[in-house]
Every structure is written in C-alpha cells, then in structure tokens.
Design an enzyme around this catalytic site. Structure first.
Site, PDB file in Angstrom:
ATOM      1  N   ASP A  99      54.324 -15.937  35.262  1.00 30.19           N
ATOM      2  CA  ASP A  99      53.202 -15.400  36.037  1.00 30.19           C
ATOM      3  C   ASP A  99      52.265 -16.533  36.459  1.00 30.19           C
ATOM      4  O   ASP A  99      52.694 -17.482  37.091  1.00 30.19           O
ATOM      5  CB  ASP A  99      52.502 -14.323  35.199  1.00 30.19           C
ATOM      6  CG  ASP A  99      51.366 -13.626  35.921  1.00 30.19           C
ATOM      7  OD1 ASP A  99      51.647 -12.813  36.830  1.00 30.19           O
ATOM      8  OD2 ASP A  99      50.205 -13.898  35.597  1.00 30.19           O
TER       9      ASP A  99
ATOM     10  N   TYR B 273      41.822 -16.473  39.694  1.00 26.72           N
ATOM     11  CA  TYR B 273      42.015 -15.851  41.009  1.00 26.72           C
ATOM     12  C   TYR B 273      40.872 -16.208  41.960  1.00 26.72           C
ATOM     13  O   TYR B 273      41.095 -16.455  43.150  1.00 26.72           O
ATOM     14  CB  TYR B 273      42.104 -14.330  40.857  1.00 26.72           C
ATOM     15  CG  TYR B 273      43.349 -13.879  40.136  1.00 26.72           C
ATOM     16  CD1 TYR B 273      44.542 -13.669  40.808  1.00 26.72           C
ATOM     17  CD2 TYR B 273      43.338 -13.676  38.752  1.00 26.72           C
ATOM     18  CE1 TYR B 273      45.687 -13.270  40.149  1.00 26.72           C
ATOM     19  CE2 TYR B 273      44.474 -13.275  38.078  1.00 26.72           C
ATOM     20  CZ  TYR B 273      45.652 -13.074  38.780  1.00 26.72           C
ATOM     21  OH  TYR B 273      46.784 -12.688  38.118  1.00 26.72           O
TER      22      TYR B 273
ATOM     23  N   HIS C  10      57.746  -6.934  35.014  1.00 24.03           N
ATOM     24  CA  HIS C  10      57.083  -8.228  35.199  1.00 24.03           C
ATOM     25  C   HIS C  10      57.021  -9.030  33.905  1.00 24.03           C
ATOM     26  O   HIS C  10      57.078 -10.256  33.928  1.00 24.03           O
ATOM     27  CB  HIS C  10      55.653  -7.972  35.705  1.00 24.03           C
ATOM     28  CG  HIS C  10      54.829  -9.199  35.898  1.00 24.03           C
ATOM     29  ND1 HIS C  10      55.042 -10.092  36.926  1.00 24.03           N
ATOM     30  CD2 HIS C  10      53.776  -9.698  35.182  1.00 24.03           C
ATOM     31  CE1 HIS C  10      54.167 -11.072  36.854  1.00 24.03           C
ATOM     32  NE2 HIS C  10      53.394 -10.863  35.807  1.00 24.03           N
TER      33      HIS C  10
END
Length: 339
Positions: A152, A256, A318
């Site tokens: 990730d 982010y 995921h």
C-alpha cells in the site's frame, strides 16, 4: 497554503457531505456524544510483545527516531518490510515468522506511526522524507544492499526508493500498490479507479477525517479486519492500540495531504524519468478483490519496470499479506530463491 491543497480541501468537503456527514448525523442520533468516545488504551496487547516476532529496537535517522522489530540472523541477507495505511510493523507478522529462518528481517514503523516519532506538519510527510528514513535505517543497520518489501503506502514509498536508490536494492517486492505512474494513469483514465480513490480527496479536509476514523472507538478498524478475514480479536485490539489517538491518525493522513503540496509535485517531476524505467528486479503481488485499486493498474505497471513479475491472487483483498500469508510467502520464497 499551496493551490493544490486549497482545491483538494474544497473538493474534499464536497465529498464529505454524502460520504461522511450523513453517516455522522445518523450515528449521532443513535448514540449521542458516545459516537466520539474512544477507549483508553495504555498497555499493548500481548501479541505485540510476542518474542517470536523479534526484538523491538529504535534508531535515530534523518532527524527522527524510527521504531522497528528485528528477527533472524544479522549476518544473513536483509529483508526490510514497509507497511501501508492504516497499518504498522505488525501487518508483516506472518512474514516475519516465516522469513526469519533464512533472512535478517526488519519491519519498521513509518514516521508518524505507532512507536516511531510523529513530527508535526504536512511537509514532514512528503515522500522524499520517507526515502531518506529508509536509506538511513538500512545504512545504520550496516547494510549496503537489501530486498525491500512493501504494501500500500509503503509500496508508493518503495517504488520511489527503487527509482532514486536502485544501487541499494537486490530485489523489490510490492504488495497491492500499482506502480505510481500506472496508478496515476488509471486515476486519469478510469472513472472506476477515480471513484475508488475518493478517500484520497476526502483526506485533504482538515480535522474531519481524523474524527471520522476515531469515531465509535475506531470502528473503521473492524471493517478492515473483516475485509482481511482476520477473526482474532487480539489482532483487532492491536490495531486499535496503535491508532488510539488523534495524533497518529493526523500524521498518517498527512501522507495523503502531502501529495497535494508543491514540494511533492516538484519532487515527483524531478524523478519522473527514473520512475518511468525501474531497473530493480521486481515482484508484484496483487489481490484481485482490492476495493481501492484496480487490477488493470497493477497489470499496467509492467510498462514502467524492466524486470517485472506479476502474481495475481484471485479473490484476495487489499490486505493481501495478512489475508493470504501462505500464498504470499510461497511466491516470495520462489522469487527470492531464483534471484
């Protein structure tokens, strides 16, 4: 404030109205102020102190203290594991136990996470900082070449590391994160991937994402465990312990926010030519049931890597290294033994 951040905040607020605010109102009607109650956690669950997972250590690199767990023989080849969001070193527990027999295994807490330092501010989480963290940690371990294993957000860091410091890597192993340029291509050219990435824009909002992740005693982690098919309640409690406060969520979400800054954009431009042609031997493991990333973006990653192997795990989520550890470990073993 950077223009990209301003635009991101505006769009993030618009996305938050249907995706978050309505849910908050509904839950508030049901639970009242209890929606914001988080259990006090002062003692780590026993699973985090399991000696089978190695020794907890700290090293100051690049101006911050990094926490990591080390297992195996220090004279054997180094495997460095880098986690994603919202995870920490413990996400590699199955790999640590498996690979410590034949390798020196180190699983780190990224800056801002768990027991590592948590510098304030968005600029501290621009990706070039994390590259220097890894470089400093590996050099501090007395190693010049190693295998980098990442998942990730750790994958995003690892792709960039392979572009900037290819001479340090024997191998690159990425779990469920397409090559960063392939992901950008997918976000621009696919409504499906754009919609799957909605949370990245939502995270540009100040404060609200942190409150959302903390609400109902960090209930978001229960969904993550369910998705990964993890039924052990102690594992869930371990994650809630690692993400028990506003500061940790703020720093993790700042990764982010950093993407939208001018510094991040400029850094990306400065290494784009290197990113377009990764020379490190690469294994890419990808669960096809990923809710956040398209399989097509993973498949398109081959465009940017000279020596590339993709292994698709059908129906796996995921959280691939946690949901299907035996498959992941076997694929990694085969890849590493043929290097």
């Amino acid at each position: 404030m950077d223009q990209g951040r301003i635009i991101g905040i505006g769009i993030g607020f618009l996305l938050a109205i249907p995706a978050v605010f309505i849910r908050l109102i509904v839950r508030f009607v049901s639970l009242g102020c209890g929606i914001f109650r988080v259990k006090t956690r002062t003692t780590p669950p026993a699973c985090l102190l399991d000696p089978e997972l190695g020794v907890h250590k700290y090293m100051t690199v690049n101006g911050i203290k990094i926490h990591y767990v080390e297992a195996g023989d220090s004279n054997k080849p180094l495997l460095l594991f880098v986690h994603g969001f919202p995870e920490f070193w413990f996400s590699w527990r199955h790999q640590i136990k498996h690979f410590k027999k034949n390798y020196r295994v180190v699983a780190m807490d990224n800056r801002g996470y768990n027991e590592s330092d948590k510098p304030a501010g968005i600029d501290a989480y621009i990706i070039n900082n994390m590259l220097e963290d890894i470089k400093g940690l590996v050099e501090g371990l007395g190693v010049s070449k190693f295998t980098l294993v990442a998942h990730d957000w750790g994958g995003a860091i690892a792709w960039n590391f392979a572009a900037v410091y290819p001479e340090m890597l024997d191998n690159l192993i990425i779990c469920n994160l397409p090559h960063v340029l392939a992901l950008q291509d997918a976000q621009k050219g696919s409504w499906v991937q754009m919609l799957k990435s909605w949370y990245m824009v939502f995270f540009q909002c100040p404060v609200i994402p942190e409150l959302f992740t903390l609400m109902e005693d960090i209930k978001i982690m229960e969904g993550q465990m369910k998705d990964a098919k993890e039924k052990d309640k102690e594992v869930l409690e371990a994650y809630k312990y690692a993400f028990r406060d506003f500061t940790t969520w703020n720093r993790a979400i700042n990764y982010y926010r950093g993407l939208a800054t001018n510094k991040s954009v400029e850094f990306g431009k400065s290494i784009k030519a290197k990113l377009k042609s990764i020379e490190v031997r690469t294994l890419h493991i990808f669960g096809t049931a990923d809710k956040y990333l398209n399989v097509s973006a993973a498949q398109a990653s081959s465009k940017y890597v000279k020596n590339y192997q993709l292994e698709l795990l059908d129906g796996v989520s995921h959280w691939v290294q946690q949901e299907a550890p035996e498959q992941v470990n076997k694929i990694m073993d085969t890849f590493l033994q043929t290097s």
